[in-house]
Design a protein around this motif. Structure first.
Motif, mmCIF file in Angstrom:
data_model
loop_
_atom_site.group_PDB
_atom_site.id
_atom_site.type_symbol
_atom_site.label_atom_id
_atom_site.label_comp_id
_atom_site.label_asym_id
_atom_site.label_seq_id
_atom_site.Cartn_x
_atom_site.Cartn_y
_atom_site.Cartn_z
ATOM 1 N N GLY A 123 23.231 2.565 -132.744
ATOM 2 C CA GLY A 123 22.484 3.806 -132.861
ATOM 3 C C GLY A 123 23.240 5.015 -132.354
ATOM 4 O O GLY A 123 23.244 6.079 -132.984
ATOM 5 N N ARG A 124 23.875 4.880 -131.203
ATOM 6 C CA ARG A 124 24.625 6.017 -130.654
ATOM 7 C C ARG A 124 25.817 6.367 -131.537
ATOM 8 O O ARG A 124 26.108 7.541 -131.776
ATOM 9 C CB ARG A 124 25.085 5.694 -129.227
ATOM 10 C CG ARG A 124 23.958 5.698 -128.209
ATOM 11 C CD ARG A 124 24.480 5.425 -126.800
ATOM 12 N NE ARG A 124 23.432 5.593 -125.797
ATOM 13 C CZ ARG A 124 23.614 5.416 -124.507
ATOM 14 N NH1 ARG A 124 24.809 5.063 -124.040
ATOM 15 N NH2 ARG A 124 22.609 5.587 -123.652
ATOM 16 N N ASP A 125 26.501 5.345 -132.009
ATOM 17 C CA ASP A 125 27.645 5.571 -132.893
ATOM 18 C C ASP A 125 27.199 6.288 -134.161
ATOM 19 O O ASP A 125 27.883 7.202 -134.649
ATOM 20 C CB ASP A 125 28.299 4.235 -133.250
ATOM 21 C CG ASP A 125 29.418 4.384 -134.266
ATOM 22 O OD1 ASP A 125 30.454 4.964 -133.923
ATOM 23 O OD2 ASP A 125 29.237 3.918 -135.413
ATOM 24 N N ILE A 127 24.653 8.348 -134.526
ATOM 25 C CA ILE A 127 24.344 9.742 -134.220
ATOM 26 C C ILE A 127 25.629 10.551 -134.025
ATOM 27 O O ILE A 127 25.739 11.699 -134.484
ATOM 28 C CB ILE A 127 23.444 9.837 -132.972
ATOM 29 C CG1 ILE A 127 22.072 9.207 -133.270
ATOM 30 C CG2 ILE A 127 23.276 11.281 -132.531
ATOM 31 C CD1 ILE A 127 21.187 9.040 -132.048
ATOM 32 N N VAL A 128 26.613 9.960 -133.358
ATOM 33 C CA VAL A 128 27.895 10.645 -133.154
ATOM 34 C C VAL A 128 28.572 10.925 -134.492
ATOM 35 O O VAL A 128 29.067 12.033 -134.749
ATOM 36 C CB VAL A 128 28.819 9.821 -132.242
ATOM 37 C CG1 VAL A 128 30.241 10.379 -132.267
ATOM 38 C CG2 VAL A 128 28.290 9.813 -130.811
ATOM 39 N N ASN A 179 20.263 -0.393 -128.687
ATOM 40 C CA ASN A 179 21.052 0.542 -129.486
ATOM 41 C C ASN A 179 20.717 0.475 -130.974
ATOM 42 O O ASN A 179 21.562 0.734 -131.820
ATOM 43 C CB ASN A 179 22.557 0.279 -129.270
ATOM 44 C CG ASN A 179 23.407 1.501 -129.556
ATOM 45 O OD1 ASN A 179 22.919 2.623 -129.630
ATOM 46 N ND2 ASN A 179 24.696 1.279 -129.741
ATOM 47 N N LEU A 182 18.017 4.364 -132.781
ATOM 48 C CA LEU A 182 17.541 5.185 -131.665
ATOM 49 C C LEU A 182 16.859 6.466 -132.142
ATOM 50 O O LEU A 182 15.806 6.854 -131.624
ATOM 51 C CB LEU A 182 18.714 5.528 -130.740
ATOM 52 C CG LEU A 182 19.431 4.350 -130.086
ATOM 53 C CD1 LEU A 182 20.565 4.862 -129.201
ATOM 54 C CD2 LEU A 182 18.453 3.519 -129.260
ATOM 55 N N TRP A 183 17.454 7.141 -133.096
ATOM 56 C CA TRP A 183 16.880 8.382 -133.605
ATOM 57 C C TRP A 183 15.604 8.090 -134.406
ATOM 58 O O TRP A 183 14.583 8.754 -134.254
ATOM 59 C CB TRP A 183 17.914 9.085 -134.492
ATOM 60 C CG TRP A 183 17.426 10.332 -135.160
ATOM 61 C CD1 TRP A 183 16.720 10.418 -136.341
ATOM 62 C CD2 TRP A 183 17.578 11.681 -134.700
ATOM 63 N NE1 TRP A 183 16.437 11.717 -136.646
ATOM 64 C CE2 TRP A 183 16.948 12.525 -135.649
ATOM 65 C CE3 TRP A 183 18.190 12.254 -133.578
ATOM 66 C CZ2 TRP A 183 16.924 13.902 -135.514
ATOM 67 C CZ3 TRP A 183 18.164 13.631 -133.440
ATOM 68 C CH2 TRP A 183 17.537 14.443 -134.403
#
Length: 231
Positions: A123-125, A127-128, A179, A182-183
């Protein structure tokens, strides 16, 4: 889809056998979702953090993905199921990439159900990567910073065009997102079940749907009955 390793350990089997049994649960769940009228089903197949697992296990997981696509793709296409893969494409070998592209292209016009495979996903990847693409669009003058909002960023995510999940089911008793989406999970309902993924079957799937159906979704608003009582 959690619990493959524990399922195998409890039976004195190598972890790879748990993953193989887990593939059978995938097939049964896809079928159950279709029969229940689910329009979008997302399976968290391999996370961007799973690269930290033993090399032998990673090799087996990649082999299972190849086998699943080669053996099940024709049937999924026959059932009018569209496949979409989300996640980074870095670190994936050419054969895996080719199979993923083939699955997406072959089923692109199918409409009975959308099967989303989260592979090499975090999830973080996500969004990045979306933020970088958005920034590049701003840098090219294609987008004004003043017009950047939630909808704009969503359009740069891997899941662009896919509705946010109504419910996330996590097996094996774990109670965390790990993860995943997430968004997209801002107002998602969560159902945590104690069943290990290889034992997850149609009945477990329907129990999870029944649990979800019993919830009242408010999306930050006041329940209608409370509004009526206060009027």
């Amino acid at each position: 889809m959690d619990g493959n390793g524990r399922w195998a350990k409890r039976r004195g089997l190598p972890r790879t056998m748990g993953h193989r049994k887990g593939v059978e649960a995938v097939r049964e769940t896809v079928q159950a979702a279709g029969e229940a009228g689910v329009r979008y089903l997302t399976l968290f197949a391999f996370s961007s953090e799973n690269w930290n697992r033993p090399e032998e296990e990673i090799t087996d997981l990649m082999g299972l993905l190849k086998l699943f696509i080669r053996r099940d793709l024709a049937e999924l296409h026959k059932e009018n199921i569209r496949i979409r893969v989300i996640g980074g494409r870095a670190r994936l070998d050419r054969e895996i990439l080719g199979l993923l592209v083939e699955a997406e292209e072959l089923t692109r016009n199918n409409s009975a159900m959308h099967l989303v495979i989260a592979f090499n996903y975090g999830g973080r990847d996500e969004i990045v990567r979306a933020a970088k693409r958005l920034a590049e669009a701003v840098g090219r003058g294609e987008l004004s910073p003043a017009n950047v909002n939630e909808h704009t960023l969503s359009a740069f995510l891997d899941t662009a065009g896919i509705p946010d999940p109504d419910v996330i089911i996590r097996t094996s008793g774990e109670q965390r997102l790990s993860n995943f989406l997430l968004w997209q999970a801002a107002y998602t309902e969560f159902v945590f079940v104690p069943v290990l993924w290889p034992d997850f079957d149609k009945s477990a799937f329907h129990r999870a749907l029944d649990e979800y159906a019993s919830r009242e979704r408010r999306f930050g608003a006041v329940p209608e009955r409370d509004v009526a009582l206060g009027s």
